[in-house]
Structure formats: C-alpha cells, structure tokens
Design a protein around this motif. Structure first.
Motif, PDB file in Angstrom:
ATOM      1  N   MET A 375       0.818  -1.196   0.000  1.00  0.00           N
ATOM      2  CA  MET A 375       0.000   0.000   0.000  1.00  0.00           C
ATOM      3  C   MET A 375       0.855   1.250   0.000  1.00  0.00           C
ATOM      4  O   MET A 375       0.346   2.354   0.065  1.00  0.00           O
ATOM      5  CB  MET A 375      -0.935  -0.002   1.211  1.00  0.00           C
ATOM      6  N   SER A 376       2.148   1.086  -0.039  1.00  0.00           N
ATOM      7  CA  SER A 376       2.999   2.243   0.016  1.00  0.00           C
ATOM      8  C   SER A 376       4.192   2.098  -0.885  1.00  0.00           C
ATOM      9  O   SER A 376       5.321   2.074  -0.452  1.00  0.00           O
ATOM     10  CB  SER A 376       3.467   2.462   1.457  1.00  0.00           C
ATOM     11  N   TRP A 407       2.636  -2.406   5.654  1.00  0.00           N
ATOM     12  CA  TRP A 407       1.871  -1.185   5.808  1.00  0.00           C
ATOM     13  C   TRP A 407       1.034  -1.256   7.044  1.00  0.00           C
ATOM     14  O   TRP A 407       0.218  -2.096   7.207  1.00  0.00           O
ATOM     15  CB  TRP A 407       0.983  -0.970   4.602  1.00  0.00           C
ATOM     16  N   VAL A 411       4.643   4.790   6.659  1.00  0.00           N
ATOM     17  CA  VAL A 411       4.908   4.386   5.294  1.00  0.00           C
ATOM     18  C   VAL A 411       6.149   3.548   5.191  1.00  0.00           C
ATOM     19  O   VAL A 411       7.158   3.890   5.756  1.00  0.00           O
ATOM     20  CB  VAL A 411       5.054   5.635   4.442  1.00  0.00           C
ATOM     21  N   ARG A 438       0.421   7.950   3.568  1.00  0.00           N
ATOM     22  CA  ARG A 438      -0.215   6.890   2.827  1.00  0.00           C
ATOM     23  C   ARG A 438       0.668   6.424   1.694  1.00  0.00           C
ATOM     24  O   ARG A 438       1.521   7.137   1.203  1.00  0.00           O
ATOM     25  CB  ARG A 438      -1.540   7.376   2.251  1.00  0.00           C
ATOM     26  N   GLY A 439       0.344   5.167   1.276  1.00  0.00           N
ATOM     27  CA  GLY A 439       1.164   4.595   0.224  1.00  0.00           C
ATOM     28  C   GLY A 439       1.131   5.403  -1.043  1.00  0.00           C
ATOM     29  O   GLY A 439       2.129   5.597  -1.696  1.00  0.00           O
ATOM     30  N   GLU A 440      -0.063   5.885  -1.369  1.00  0.00           N
ATOM     31  CA  GLU A 440      -0.126   6.599  -2.626  1.00  0.00           C
ATOM     32  C   GLU A 440       0.589   7.925  -2.535  1.00  0.00           C
ATOM     33  O   GLU A 440       0.966   8.528  -3.520  1.00  0.00           O
ATOM     34  CB  GLU A 440      -1.588   6.837  -3.017  1.00  0.00           C
ATOM     35  N   ASN A 925      -7.131  -3.388   0.034  1.00  0.00           N
ATOM     36  CA  ASN A 925      -6.665  -3.469   1.413  1.00  0.00           C
ATOM     37  C   ASN A 925      -7.242  -2.321   2.238  1.00  0.00           C
ATOM     38  O   ASN A 925      -7.265  -1.173   1.799  1.00  0.00           O
ATOM     39  CB  ASN A 925      -5.138  -3.404   1.472  1.00  0.00           C
ATOM     40  N   LYS A 938      -4.679  -5.071   9.193  1.00  0.00           N
ATOM     41  CA  LYS A 938      -4.743  -4.982   7.740  1.00  0.00           C
ATOM     42  C   LYS A 938      -5.467  -6.205   7.180  1.00  0.00           C
ATOM     43  O   LYS A 938      -5.125  -7.337   7.492  1.00  0.00           O
ATOM     44  CB  LYS A 938      -3.334  -4.892   7.158  1.00  0.00           C
ATOM     45  N   SER A 998      -8.519   3.761   4.852  1.00  0.00           N
ATOM     46  CA  SER A 998      -8.047   3.512   3.497  1.00  0.00           C
ATOM     47  C   SER A 998      -6.717   4.213   3.274  1.00  0.00           C
ATOM     48  O   SER A 998      -6.248   4.986   4.112  1.00  0.00           O
ATOM     49  CB  SER A 998      -9.082   3.992   2.476  1.00  0.00           C
ATOM     50  N   GLU A 999      -6.128   3.954   2.108  1.00  0.00           N
ATOM     51  CA  GLU A 999      -4.768   4.419   1.882  1.00  0.00           C
ATOM     52  C   GLU A 999      -4.687   5.794   1.249  1.00  0.00           C
ATOM     53  O   GLU A 999      -3.634   6.410   1.250  1.00  0.00           O
ATOM     54  CB  GLU A 999      -4.028   3.425   0.977  1.00  0.00           C
ATOM     55  N   SER A1000      -5.780   6.300   0.683  1.00  0.00           N
ATOM     56  CA  SER A1000      -5.700   7.575  -0.022  1.00  0.00           C
ATOM     57  C   SER A1000      -7.074   8.225  -0.056  1.00  0.00           C
ATOM     58  O   SER A1000      -8.087   7.611   0.280  1.00  0.00           O
ATOM     59  CB  SER A1000      -5.200   7.357  -1.450  1.00  0.00           C
TER      60      SER A1000
END
Length: 1032
Positions: A375-376, A407, A411, A438-440, A925, A938, A998-1000
């Motif tokens: 995720m990152s 994750w 990060v 976040r990963g994004e 995820n 997770k 969530s990641e983003s």
C-alpha cells in the motif's frame, strides 16, 4: 580538569523518544544495569552471518548480553530468538539468561555465539513485525542450505524462488540463472535450476516483504519446519530422533515423523541419567495403555539439554504468563531448579498489539530491490536521491495480516543504491504510533521541504546503545565498550551490518513527525494511479470468482460425475477461455503497476505511468470473446434445467454453496463476466474524466471505453433478464410453499420486512413484491430457517392507501385486493414510501397487462421435500445472543442471504438496489479497528452483494468472515472518538461499531460511495440521474 558536558545524542537533538527496542523487557523497564567488574568481549554471529562484538561484564547474566543483541537489532519480538553456542563438549546449547555468562562459556575469546530462532510459531502471521518475519526468513534460508529443512523438490524450488525474488527482484532469465550459479541456497541446487527459474517467473511484482511472507507460508507447512533433531533410541535399541514443537514432543525415524505426544496428553517430562521419560495421562479409550515412555540418549547432558528446551517450548506456547520461580528450599534440593525465563508468546503478542511504536527502517542483505509494501510503493525517482543509505520503514501488523505486512502505521520507505550491498544484521525499530503517510502519497517528486531536510544533521542518530552518542570523532559507550570510530564502522573496523543502521531519512538524518508530514505532502497523489490500482484489486477478485466456476465447481461436480454433458460443455466452452484470457490480463496489469510504482527492477525505459494502452488491448481481446459472453445466460438456464431433472445434481449444488469458497449464491458467479464489463466501463469513464484531452493516455483510454461500451450495449438487455432470473432462483431457495416462482414474465421488484396487522396485533412478516403478485411469509422453525408462504395477493385490481389515521398504527398502509385486504406497517416513513411507490408502480403495470399474469403460485411444498432435504441455513449476526458480531463469526453463507439480513435488520431491498450493488463492487486493502481496540488490522476486503467479506490477503481462497451492511450507517468519526488518522470511515449498527482506514483520498471516497449504495436504499430518483430502471 572539568569533564566536558556529555553531548546529546542525535535522536535526542531531533526530539525523538528514547526507544529501547528490547523484547524481553516489560513496558517502561530499562535494560539491566551492567554489573561492575572486568569486561570481556563476546562475538555474536547474526542470521545474515555478520559478526558483532559486545562488551559485557564477566559477572553479567546471559540476559544482559541477549538484551544488548536485541537492542543492537532493535528487535521488538526478540522472545522468539536466543543465543546458541558450542560448550566444552562440542554440544550446541542455549545461553541461559539467568546464569552468569562466565559460568556457561569457559573460553569466551574462542567462542562465537549464534543469534538464531528458538521458538517457531505454527503460523507466521503471529509474527507482527516485518523485521521479525525477515529474520525468520533468514533462518529458513540457513536451514534449507544446511539440509536441516528437508522437503520435496517442488517445495525446495518454490522456496528458493522466493528467496531469489527477494534478493534480485523481478524475473530476468539470464540474471536469475547467473545469480543461482554464483549463490547456493540448497543442496543439489543445479539439478533444480529449471524448476527454480520457472517458479521465479511467477513472482513478478513481489516486494522483498511479500517474498519473505510467501517463503514462510511454504516453510510452515513442511514437516521439518522448525525441527531440531536430538538422537535417541527406544527400548528395543531402534535409532530415533526426538524433537519438540509448539504442539508437543515429536518422534522421528530419520526425517519422517512416526509419533507425536501433544502437550495435553503429557503429564510429566523428566530424565534420569541417559534416560528421557515421558509420562502420559491415562487414556480411557486405549486398552493397551502405556503410562511412561522411555528413550535412551547419548549422555545425561543430552537428556538435560533436550529436557530444558521441552520445558521452554511448553511454557512459551502454552502458558499465559512467565512461570514464577519456586522458593528455594531451606535444607535440601530435589530436582532441577531450571525454569523458563522470558515472556510467553501470548504476552509478546499482547505487548506488541497494545504498545505504540515508531517504525524504523532496516536493510536486507544482498537485496537489490527496494522493500516497499503493497500500500505504500515508492517512486523510482527516489532511488537515485540517496547514494549511500538504505532503509525501509516497516510497520506493525496483526496476526491476520496479509501478504504485504509492511503497511500499518507508517509508510514503508525504501531508498537503495544498487552499488551498495551491505550486511543485513543491524536493524533499528524504535516505534511510535503516528499517522503515517499513505502509500499513494509516497510516490512522486520532491518539494522544497526536501532542501530543508537536507540541512539536518547527517551524523549517526539512534537511541540504541549500538551507536555513538555524539559523532564519529567522539568517544562513546557502545554495548559497554568505548568507541571512537568513523561513521558507519563496526567495533572491529569493518562496515556495519545494515540491521544496525540507524533511523535515517533521505538526507541521512532522523525523521521527525514534522518531517513525516512534509514527506506526505511531497509526493503527488495521482488519481490515475489509484484508478489503475482499483482495476488491479478488482481484477484479482474477479479472477478468484471465475475460479469458483472453472476450478472448484467443476472439480466438485466431476468427482460425482453428476453434471450432464450439455451443462459441462456450456461451462467449459464459455468460462475456460475467459479465465485464461483474464489470467493473462491480470499479469499485464500487475506488471504495469509494478513499473508504475517503481517496484520492478526490469531494465526497461519508457513511460509506464499509464493504463489506457493495457485496457485498450484488453477491450480488443474482449471483443473476440463476445460470443462466449452471450452464452453465459445459457449456462444459468442450463444449470437450472439440470437441477430440476436431477435431484442428485441439485443436492450437490446445494452442498457446494455451503463450501467456504462459494461465498455467494452459485448463480451469481455465473453472471460475474457480464458484471465485470460494467466495471471496466466505469473505470474507463473515471479515467477519461480525469485525463485532460492532451494527456498521453487519453486517446487509448477513450478508445478502450468505446470498445467496452459497444460490448456492454450488446449484452445489457440479456444481462437485465438474467439478473431477474437469477434473483427469482435465489429467492426460490429461501421460500417454502411455492413451486413455480421463476416463470416467464414474472419480475422481482422488492423484498423486505413489514409488520402485518392481525387479530393478535402486529406480527413481523417478510413480503416479496413481484410484477404480478405479493407474497407474505414468516420464517419457519425448520433447520434451514426458510420462509413459509402464508398468503399471496394478486396485483390486478389491487388498491393501496395510507391508513395510519384509520388504524392508529404509524407508517401503515392498506392493500385491498379483490378477495382480501391486508394492513401492514413499515419500520419508518422512508421505508413506507418506498414500498408504496413500488407497489403503485407494479399495480399500474399489472393493469396495463389487462389482468394477464404469469402462472399462479402453487401453495404446496416445493416438490414435497422434507425440511431435512433443504439447504441448511443459520441465523445472521443479530439473532445470536453473544456479544460478538458477524464480523468475527464464521457462519455458512446461506444464513447471510439478503432475505435473512432484511428480516433481522427490519429493512427492505429493491431490484434497483441489487442493480446498483452489481455496479458498485470494490476490493482492496483496508485497515480495520474495533470500537474498543487499540491497533489497526490490515485485511483484504471485498464489497459485493451488500456485504463486506474479509480475507487475510487477496490470495486466500475463501473469506474469514463477512459483514452484511444492510441497516448499517456509514459516517466519518467525530473528534470525540479519538481516531486521529486520515481517510477513516465508520460503520455502525446498534452497538456494533467498526472503523476502516483507506490508503488515499481516492480510495476513501470510493469506499464511502460503494458502501453508501448498500447502506442507503436506492430511490426512483436514480432513474432520472442516468440509472436505467428494470424493464418491468
């Protein structure tokens, strides 16, 4: 002379909290003080074969040295490890943490202790730290090389392929072959070279953390996993080997396990001279019961060594807390005073879950691949920014964690230079729970914040005793010894093992919370990337759904040979080509995302931050498969026809639906390819809307959208008909007392819970609205909990009116038919309005048909079956009196059908809601947190059919649990709930509360969008907004 005031360490200068990172200590405790006296130097060989020197007092107990090693590695879950050495008898023994070191090691200058894994848990997901899993992977690598971990050739090749993927990255045949020629991972490696290469070919895109996870997943299933053999003989003199595992004492003959004594069966373990004794509890089921088993070992010392490790294994895995020491006898001692020292596995897991840590990077030996989590991922541009240092911000995960465990709270960051290959035995893991980037957000370009960071101190910074307190020119105490070394050197002047590398940011300095915030804002959040990632995650789920039909269902039916040839031909000829096509398409998407994220080490140049070209190729391939897609409706009809003509096949299909892999009604999987076309169309629409017309990917995306839209328009009408037919077949399984529900011309409109007014008052009933009739039912008390039909109201000639004032019942209305009238009440005003709107529309349609309606419903039990012949079902979560919700309960899916959920949640669902739910499917995820828990877990989450399904990872074949969302509300947590994280949404129903992270921003909005579609019923206003209504 006045002593100079000690300079603060770099970590203190930057405001970092002091982190001991020692697993054997309770929270808030410090390492034991070094006893006074002369110091001795001890060498410790790490799992990556790097040797480190530690200075300890000669009077120090073993715990002091072990704690220094854990601090050196900054290892939180150190309790799984220990120090092993050869004593004066050349026998491998464990260092006793309570005894003085000098009483155990006679010649410290000539002794090298080995830091190795001591306790092997049954499931590697119980290891919550990525660093711990990496060290376990190094142990597996050693065991494989020395021949201790024996297995078949396929398992050996698969494990080596994961190791190679971790070290050199994605597959390149020439590079892989050369790497295997220069590095040996197992005996007879050359003979399995082709098998290893073929396995490595399948791991494209796997990060080192994923490779470690997969390596442990393979290893833990092997019979010799974690086994250390101790030679012995039985009473007849047969040569055997004894071993101990988390389950109990094992007996091997060679490398084959021939017996096992579970801890629950063992009453006592003891030894007397050379004899090792196992005393068993009485077994009433065995006539020839043997109370005591006796094994002869080489010497008393061998017996004692094995007895000690058995005591420790039993305490570590079976006890809740460390056993307390026995009081010393006043006069006489009897037996050994040895006891297990340290935390038990339960204490370790609870400690890591409840504590909040700041993740600190570590480096993998020989790994040429950056270690970023799923995720990152990090941008490839970042790889060139730092020429020397490498690190990976790991994160704490839960036992249920999936295959990319990096994750969690911060990060995972990797900055690596391919010119540097340092040793991985020095890590740092000081921790603090903080909202990590976040990963994004970890992809992209630098901002001016980078220059500010570059001016920070580049000296070694840490809170560990391993590192100098000031600079490379100062004299500091490291592991009890003075050090005046150049930056980056170990005590003996060699380059340090990277596991001891300090927490460094891109500029070689400690990253503070402020820098984390700068780092999060530094990388752009490209929406196109997240749209492409949604394509990847949903494609993975779609391929798993296809496997339910092409693999699981066909295998299940093939064993019984109950499937007629016509049905087999329809499924094989139409689903198998689709499965093959989408398998290749998924690999293309995975490779493109790997290049986009910078995770691939493929030596290819080009602009790969796009997805439209891949989608265009897919759309053209789908056009060629249109003929197969048009025949999917035939598969549904053929299956229903075959089940009507064969009771054996019907029973087999019913049993198959109760399997874990079939997490939805079987008929839904048959329509998945048609649903997937709409998903492609939606993804491409969002992509074209995001791109400007001048974007390099816009033309391909628009062309792909045109091709997919053409296919959808061709298949839309038959898909609508098949969805209605599928819903009728599904409802038929939930109803008792009807025979011909799925007849031509009948269309399903709405189902839900209403209260029917009778002489006994208001009674809960389940109502089913069709285009020609209304059924009202109650749930039967049979084992299957099906709904028994009480009555049917034809729509032709029916009148409907509100009757709250007439009967004094809130939200009530009256249905007046030609033969009878029924007064019903909804749970709320909105639900009443939806029912009245749909019934009025259905009445108008029935009138337009001039009273012609499909065949009347029969009132006999379907095919005169007994309740035992019907599919078994169980209550949904709200009918269970326990405090645990359905999220934690694993019940057969038939108890979670939409009908049962509506019954328990007192709500209703329309066919329009089902159509919207088909379009709003999502997977990916998420981090989950319960209302009263501290940590985030997770999970791989799939949203479909008004429910969330939870998996450990996307590779799992069946969900761990499910959460039906009908009746739930989705909101954003308030400040009073103390959820200080970004992109968090809250699901709550009565006392059930769940938080998901969530990641983003994009994924957060998508999850909110699709969940709202399930938690708030669709209205007729959707028709005017572009949603096409069902052709009633």
């Amino acid at each position: 002379m006045v002593d100079p005031e000690p300079r603060p360490r770099a970590g203190q200068r930057l405001g970092a909290q002091e982190s001991l990172g020692i697993s054997t200590l309770e929270p808030g405790h410090r390492p034991p003080a070094m006893p006074a006296g002369r110091h001795i130097s001890l060498k410790v060989r790490m799992l990556d074969d790097a040797e480190e020197v530690f200075d300890v007092s000669q009077r120090a107990p073993g715990k002091v040295l072990f704690d220094l090693v854990c601090a050196h590695l900054n290892l939180v879950e150190g309790d799984y490890f220990s120090l092993e050495f050869l004593d004066h008898r050349k026998m491998a023994v464990w260092l006793d943490l309570l005894k003085p070191i000098m009483k155990q090691i006679r010649r410290p200058k000539h002794t090298v202790l080995r830091f190795v894994v001591k306790f092997f848990p049954p499931d590697h997901t119980q290891l919550l730290e990525e660093l711990t899993r990496y060290l376990f992977a190094l142990q597996i690598k050693q065991d494989l090389l020395c021949g201790r971990l024996t297995c078949n050739d396929s398992s050996s090749a698969l494990m080596v392929s994961h190791i190679v993927q971790s070290e050199i990255g994605d597959f390149d045949e020439e590079q892989t072959r050369q790497h295997l020629l220069t590095n040996k991972y197992m005996p007879d490696q050359d003979a399995l070279m082709d098998n290893i290469i073929e396995s490595h070919r399948k791991h494209v895109g796997h990060t080192p953390a994923e490779s470690d996870y997969q390596l442990l997943e393979v290893a833990r299933k092997l019979e010799m996993y974690g086994i250390r053999l101790h030679p012995a003989k039985d009473r007849e003199g047969t040569k055997l080997n004894l071993a101990v595992a988390h389950t109990g004492v094992l007996v091997f003959q060679g490398h084959m396990k021939i017996n096992a004594f579970n801890w629950s069966k063992v009453r006592k373990l003891s030894f007397k001279r050379k004899r090792f004794l196992i005393k068993l509890r009485p077994d009433l089921n065995q006539s020839a019961y043997q109370d005591t088993l006796e094994f002869l070992m080489a010497s008393r010392d061998c017996c004692k060594v094995f007895w000690k490790i058995c005591v420790e294994y039993h305490a570590f895995f079976r006890l809740f807390e460390e056993p307390k020491p026995k009081p010393k006898p006043v006069l006489f001692t009897r037996g050994s005073s040895f006891r297990f020292s340290g935390r038990t596995q339960k204490q370790v897991i609870d400690y890591v879950k409840d504590s909040e840590f700041k993740k600190i990077p570590f480096e993998r030996k020989h790994s040429k691949v950056q270690s970023n989590s799923s995720m990152s991922p990090l941008p490839s541009q970042l790889l060139t920014e730092v020429p020397k240092e490498s690190g990976s911000c790991t994160s704490r995960d839960k036992p249920d964690s999936p295959s990319r465990p990096g994750w969690k709270e911060s990060v995972p960051v990797t900055v690596e230079d391919p010119r540097k290959h340092a040793s991985p035995s020095s890590l740092h893991n000081g921790r603090e729970d903080q909202p990590g980037p976040r990963g994004e957000e970890a992809r992209g370009q630098q901002s001016p914040g980078r220059q500010q960071v570059d001016h920070l101190s580049t000296a070694l910074v840490t809170n560990s005793p391993r590192l100098s307190e000031s600079s490379g020119h100062s004299q500091g105490m490291v592991n009890g010894q003075k050090q005046g070394l150049v930056l980056g050197q170990s005590p003996d002047g060699r380059q340090p093992s990277p596991l001891t590398s300090p927490l460094l940011n891109d500029a070689g300095c400690l990253r503070t919370d402020e820098e984390d915030e700068v780092r999060r804002k530094r990388f752009p959040t490209d929406k196109a990337y997240f749209i492409a990632k949604e394509l990847l995650t949903t494609e993975r789920t779609y391929l798993k759904d296809l496997e339910v039909i092409t693999v699981a269902f066909q295998n299940s039916m093939g064993k019984e040979e109950a499937m007629p040839d016509s049905l087999r031909n329809v499924i094989c000829s139409n689903f198998d080509p689709l499965y093959k096509f989408h398998t290749g398409f998924l690999k293309e998407v995975e490779q493109r995302l790997a290049l986009w994220e910078g995770r691939s080490n493929a030596h290819i140049k080009g602009d790969y931050q796009r997805i439209g070209d891949v989608m265009l190729n897919n759309a053209r391939g789908m056009k060629l498969l249109t003929a197969h897609l048009q025949k999917h409706s035939e598969a549904l009809v053929e299956l229903e026809k075959a089940c009507r003509s064969s009771r054996k096949l019907e029973a087999l299909c019913r049993d198959f639906e109760l399997q874990k892999a079939c997490y939805l009604p079987l008929n839904i999987f048959l329509l998945r390819p048609l649903h997937r076309l709409m998903h492609y169309k939606q993804i491409l629409e969002r992509l074209c809307k995001h791109y400007p017309a001048t974007h390099v990917d816009f033309r391909d995306s628009r062309a792909a959208l045109a091709d997919i839209s053409e296919i959808v328009s061709q298949l839309h009408s038959p898909m609508i008909k098949m969805e209605n037919f599928q819903k009728l077949l599904e409802l038929k399984k939930d109803l008792v007392g009807i025979d011909n529900l799925a007849v031509p011309g009948r269309e399903f409109i709405r189902l839900g819970c209403l209260s029917k007014l009778s002489g006994k008052g208001l009674q809960q009933r389940m109502f089913f609205l069709f285009s020609d009739v209304i059924l009202y039912t109650s749930r039967g008390m049979t084992a299957s909990n099906q709904f028994k039909v009480h009555g049917q109201l034809p729509l032709h000639g029916m009148k409907i009116r509100e009757s709250e004032e007439e009967w004094g019942v809130p939200n009530s209305f009256t249905l007046s038919g030609q033969r009878q009238s029924v007064v019903v009440a909804a749970s709320c005003v909105s639900d009443m309005e939806k029912w009245m709107e749909d019934i009025s529309m259905a009445i108008d349609l029935a009138e337009q048909c001039n009273g012609h309606s499909p065949d009347a419903l029969s009132a006999t039990l379907s095919e005169n079956k007994s309740p035992e012949d019907l599919s078994l079902e169980q209550e949904s979560e709200d009918d269970i009196t326990s405090s645990r919700s359905s999220l934690e309960r694993q019940a057969p899916h038939r108890g979670n059908t939409t009908v049962h959920v509506c019954w328990h949640r007192n709500t209703s669902v329309s066919m329009l809601d089902f159509s919207v739910a088909v379009e709003n499917q999502l997977s990916g995820n998420l981090l989950r947190k319960f209302k009263n828990s501290n940590g985030w877990q997770k999970l791989w989450v799939v949203f479909t059919n008004f429910s969330l399904f939870f998996y450990k990872s996307h590779q799992d074949d069946f969900p761990l649990a499910s959460l039906p969302l009908l009746g739930y509300s989705v909101t954003i947590p308030s400040d009073s709930e103390n959820i200080h994280k970004d992109y968090v949404f809250k699901l709550h129903f009565k006392s059930h509360v769940y938080y998901f992270r969530s990641e983003s921003e994009y994924t957060f909005e998508r999850w909110m969008e699709v969940i709202r579609s399930a938690t708030s019923s669709a209205s007729r206003s959707l028709v005017s907004s572009g949603k096409e209504p069902l052709p009633y």
